[in-house]
Design an enzyme around this catalytic site. Structure first.
Site, short mmCIF file in Angstrom:
data_model
loop_
_atom_site.label_atom_id
_atom_site.label_comp_id
_atom_site.label_asym_id
_atom_site.label_seq_id
_atom_site.Cartn_x
_atom_site.Cartn_y
_atom_site.Cartn_z
N ASP A 146 41.12 27.09 69.29
CA ASP A 146 41.14 26.61 67.91
C ASP A 146 39.93 27.18 67.15
OD1 ASP A 146 40.98 25.08 65.52
OD2 ASP A 146 41.88 23.35 66.51
N GLY B 108 46.02 28.03 70.36
CA GLY B 108 45.19 27.81 69.19
C GLY B 108 45.31 26.42 68.60
N HIS B 109 45.13 26.36 67.29
CA HIS B 109 45.08 25.10 66.55
C HIS B 109 46.39 24.33 66.66
CE1 HIS B 109 43.51 22.42 63.47
NE2 HIS B 109 44.51 22.70 62.65
N PHE B 110 47.50 24.99 66.40
CA PHE B 110 48.81 24.35 66.45
C PHE B 110 49.38 24.46 67.87
CE2 PHE B 110 48.42 25.00 61.87
CZ PHE B 110 48.93 23.81 61.38
#
Length: 286
Positions: A237, A263-265
């Site tokens: 992230d 990552g973030h999602f």
């Protein structure tokens, strides 16, 4: 096949759109999304958990299919978002429930937990931060706006709202970007393109400083109540760093921390793995 119902609840004059699945008498799990998405981000997680839980995924005010009142009639602050979602849970009859919080959903849900700790049975935080060490340097432009909310600093944040940035948020840190469906970020970009949406989001960027100011209160809640806690983290992230996930164990020694190579999602690429982690965690938390 999982039956998902799409509904709206009237909450003090505002329409809150939400997705719901699972038996009405099953243990409730409230799913709170982040920026710039909506309950759509849980489209694969809901079917993976619906045979065991009552899943409820509202769109925050100003996001998705929920109302987006004008800035003159609604203050776009995290305190206001939390107040609406708290009332939403009362309107639809969620008395006690587990929380899944992501990104903006974390300060929203943690505010609710502070106000009514007796309602929270457990917490799953997927890249939902509550510690200074979890904030990356990617926050620096927003921090500059906190210190000096000038027109120039506000304008500099508009790049965070560009279609290209939304795609980057979905794909940064993902080893195989072909696993990321374009539907999610395309839908998010359509919501961001609505008249007035950019100013709403810039207001929330500015108010995020109130969340950081409340980190000590959130941490005190964790120490005092020690809710069963799972941090399920996309370790790549660019905004919320792994030390932010590890920090939960400082205040909740029994917290479980799981990292995923994405990552973030994280749900876009590791939904099944995260669903399995949630099932194991909630089974142990009974």
């Amino acid at each position: 096949m999982t039956t998902i119902r799409y509904r709206k609840a009237s909450v003090d004059g505002l329409n809150v759109f939400y997705r719901e699945a699972g038996a009405s008498d099953a243990p409730p799990l409230l799913l709170l999304h982040g920026f710039p998405t909506a309950g759509h981000m849980f489209r694969e997680l809901i079917p993976a958990l619906a045979d065991r839980f009552r899943l409820v995924a509202p769109d925050l005010i100003g996001f998705g299919q929920s109302d987006m009142p004008t800035r003159e009639t609604f203050a776009y602050t995290f305190a206001a978002l939390a107040q609406v979602i708290e009332r939403f849970t009362e309107v639809i009859g969620l008395a006690r429930f587990a929380l899944y919080v992501f990104d903006y959903g974390a300060p929203t849900g943690f505010r609710m937990a502070l106000r009514h700790p007796e309602r929270i049975t457990s917490i799953i935080s997927q890249n939902g931060n509550a510690y200074e060490e979890g904030l990356s340097e990617g926050w620096n432009p927003i921090r500059a706006y906190w210190k000096d909310p000038s027109k120039t600093n506000r304008a500099s944040l508009r790049s965070f709202l560009s279609p290209e940035t939304t795609v980057w948020q979905y794909t940064h840190g993902v080893a195989d970007t072909s696993l990321v469906s374009p539907d999610g970020y395309t839908l998010d970009n359509s919501y961001l393109a609505r008249p007035g949406a950019s100013e709403v989001q810039l207001d929330l960027f500015g108010d995020y400083k109130s969340n950081v100011a409340m980190y000590p209160e959130f941490q005190a809640y964790f120490r005092r109540h020690k809710p069963p806690f799972l941090a399920a983290w996309g370790k790549n992230d660019p905004f919320f760093l792994p030390p932010g996930a590890e920090a939960f164990k400082r205040d909740i020694p029994g917290a479980e921390v799981r990292f995923f190579d994405t990552g973030h999602f994280a749900l876009e690429t590791h939904c099944q793995e995260i669903a399995a982690a949630i099932l194991g965690f909630l089974d142990q938390s009974k």
